[in-house]
Design an enzyme around this catalytic site. Structure first.
Site, mmCIF file in Angstrom:
data_model
loop_
_atom_site.group_PDB
_atom_site.id
_atom_site.type_symbol
_atom_site.label_atom_id
_atom_site.label_comp_id
_atom_site.label_asym_id
_atom_site.label_seq_id
_atom_site.Cartn_x
_atom_site.Cartn_y
_atom_site.Cartn_z
ATOM 1 C CE LYS A 112 -4.316 -1.633 1.977
ATOM 2 N NZ LYS A 112 -5.261 -1.528 3.090
ATOM 3 C CE LYS A 194 -6.327 -7.487 -1.443
ATOM 4 N NZ LYS A 194 -7.127 -7.086 -0.390
ATOM 5 C CE LYS A 197 -13.966 -3.341 1.236
ATOM 6 N NZ LYS A 197 -12.670 -3.528 1.886
HETATM 7 P P1 TYM Z 1 -10.944 -5.799 3.810
HETATM 8 O O1 TYM Z 1 -11.940 -4.719 4.045
HETATM 9 O O2 TYM Z 1 -9.873 -5.556 2.803
HETATM 10 O O3 TYM Z 1 -11.681 -7.123 3.399
HETATM 11 C C1 TYM Z 1 -12.708 -7.713 4.201
HETATM 12 C C2 TYM Z 1 -12.568 -9.228 4.125
HETATM 13 O O4 TYM Z 1 -12.622 -9.670 2.758
HETATM 14 C C3 TYM Z 1 -11.487 -10.472 2.460
HETATM 15 N N1 TYM Z 1 -11.090 -10.225 1.059
HETATM 16 C C4 TYM Z 1 -10.980 -11.166 0.127
HETATM 17 N N2 TYM Z 1 -11.164 -12.494 0.177
HETATM 18 C C5 TYM Z 1 -10.965 -13.179 -0.987
HETATM 19 N N3 TYM Z 1 -10.605 -12.596 -2.167
HETATM 20 C C6 TYM Z 1 -10.401 -11.269 -2.237
HETATM 21 N N4 TYM Z 1 -10.063 -10.704 -3.394
HETATM 22 C C7 TYM Z 1 -10.588 -10.491 -1.057
HETATM 23 N N5 TYM Z 1 -10.500 -9.171 -0.792
HETATM 24 C C8 TYM Z 1 -10.800 -9.027 0.517
HETATM 25 C C9 TYM Z 1 -10.405 -9.996 3.420
HETATM 26 O O5 TYM Z 1 -9.406 -10.984 3.606
HETATM 27 C C10 TYM Z 1 -11.211 -9.718 4.663
HETATM 28 O O6 TYM Z 1 -11.420 -10.913 5.390
HETATM 29 N N6 TYM Z 1 -7.766 -5.437 7.674
HETATM 30 C C11 TYM Z 1 -9.042 -5.963 7.242
HETATM 31 C C12 TYM Z 1 -10.209 -5.470 8.088
HETATM 32 C C13 TYM Z 1 -10.060 -5.691 9.550
HETATM 33 C C14 TYM Z 1 -10.182 -6.922 10.236
HETATM 34 C C15 TYM Z 1 -10.037 -6.618 11.608
HETATM 35 C C16 TYM Z 1 -10.418 -8.236 9.803
HETATM 36 C C17 TYM Z 1 -9.844 -4.730 10.495
HETATM 37 N N7 TYM Z 1 -9.833 -5.287 11.720
HETATM 38 C C18 TYM Z 1 -10.072 -7.625 12.611
HETATM 39 C C19 TYM Z 1 -10.447 -9.240 10.793
HETATM 40 C C20 TYM Z 1 -10.303 -8.930 12.143
HETATM 41 C C21 TYM Z 1 -9.306 -5.537 5.807
HETATM 42 O O7 TYM Z 1 -8.773 -4.581 5.304
HETATM 43 O O8 TYM Z 1 -10.286 -6.245 5.195
#
Ligand code: TYM
Length: 335
Positions: A112, A194, A197
């Site tokens: 990032k 991957k 969003k």
């Molecule tokens: P975020 O918002 O990027 O994504 C939310 C969840 O979706 C999964 N994900 C995917 N899975 C499969 N293929 C993809 N292309 C893909 N893109 C996203 C992510 O692995 C995630 O599970 N840091 C985290 C948010 C967070 C969090 C937490 C998660 C903050 N605190 C505590 C678990 C526990 C994030 O940016 O997710």
């Protein structure tokens, strides 16, 4: 007692099919097996520049989308991260015991920040500590996430173990829960990246209408081999077949038999239909929430109250273990 699950999603844009297949769908399906806490992590979204009005809007939309995708407020706690101040309080405390070297190893920061390492906000660097605080504040046992978050959950384990070693058993050490299929849905325009969003060109949004889904899938990058095999070396096709596999429930062998002698267009048509069929009920429920937004607001307000009640005692224990909250000794008698 059921194992406690905590997971989160950033409101940094419209949730994607990757979020759904890698995480949200599994959260919804596991609701009867676990004690569930789900969070829209708006403080994490702030680690990259956001337009305030759009962030507020995306936060509501992401919460409504989770409810539409089957997160049931009777079985799961749903709230917005910034509504519960314990997350930031615990982050500071954990920051003080997290070695810089551990954060330097985080691949997501490197990706990032890229070449902007010196100009990105310090929050992006500390992002994983806030994530550790999210998880540890609730004593979660399991963290259902996609593959890209595994390293952050492992860091959370290391931080919890270090805390317990330094100050005595206080924090529960959690484990990641990563699905066998769907943990890494790739971008349609570049299957080496991957689906994300923040890069809508290669992503299917959960609110995309069937004609939009069809167009995006039709344009998805494949290869020139023209043979339908479930083979990771054909990355674009493999990604489409993986989506098919999750949504149709067919095994790789069944899919190969089904598409034998067919071109990629047939695969793409089927994948597009499967996606639109899966999204239809979700989009209908989402439209209902848009008509009555106060339902979502109420669920989030109740969620924040309950989350605060759960997190506050943990944060207090952490503070006490670290020597905070001691009664201030009066100096009056010494005068
Ligand atoms: P975020 O918002 O990027 O994504 C939310 C969840 O979706 C999964 N994900 C995917 N899975 C499969 N293929 C993809 N292309 C893909 N893109 C996203 C992510 O692995 C995630 O599970 N840091 C985290 C948010 C967070 C969090 C937490 C998660 C903050 N605190 C505590 C678990 C526990 C994030 O940016 O997710």
């Amino acid at each position: 007692m059921q194992p406690r699950v905590f997971s989160g999603i950033q409101p940094s844009g419209s949730p994607t099919l990757g979020n759904y297949l890698g995480a949200i769908r599994n959260w919804a399906e596991g609701q009867d097996k676990f004690d569930n806490i789900f969070c829209v992590v708006d403080l994490h979204a702030l680690t990259l520049p956001q337009n305030p009005r759009e962030l507020r809007q995306n936060t509501w939309e992401t919460a409504a989308m989770l409810l539409a995708a089957g997160i049931d407020p009777d079985r799961s706690l749903l709230f917005v991260q910034s509504h519960v101040p314990e997350h930031t309080a615990l982050t500071w405390l954990l920051n003080t015991i997290t070695p810089m070297g551990w954060l330097n190893r985080m691949t997501q920061f490197k990706t990032k920040a890229g070449s902007e390492r010196d100009s990105v906000g310090a929050g992006l660097y500390n992002y994983p500590v806030l994530m550790a605080a999210d998880i540890l504040a609730y004593g979660a046992n399991l963290v259902p996430v996609g593959d890209d978050q595994k390293q952050h959950v492992e860091l959370t384990r290391d931080i919890a173990e270090r805390f317990n070693t330094l100050f005595g058993e206080t924090l529960t050490v959690p484990q990641p829960l990563i699905p066998e299929v769907g943990a890494r849905i790739m971008a349609l325009d570049d299957p080496s990246r991957k689906m994300s969003k923040s890069e809508p060109a290669g992503a299917i949004s959960l609110s995309d209408a069937p004609d939009v889904v069809r167009k995006k899938i039709a344009r998805a990058v494949t290869d020139s081999l023209g043979i339908v095999r479930f083979d990771p070396s054909q990355a674009g096709l493999y990604n489409l077949l993986s989506i098919h596999r999750i949504l149709s429930g067919l095994s790789p062998q069944e899919m190969e038999a089904r598409f034998e002698g067919q071109g990629y267009r047939v695969v793409k048509d089927e994948v597009a239909s499967l996606i639109s069929d899966a999204l239809k009920p979700l989009q209908d429920r989402y439209a209902a929430f848009q008509r009555e937004p106060e339902i979502v607001d109420r669920i989030l307000a109740e969620g924040a109250d309950r989350a605060h009640d759960l997190a506050a005692p943990t944060v207090r224990r952490v503070e006490e273990s670290m020597g905070l909250r001691a009664r201030i000794q009066s100096t009056a008698s010494a005068l």
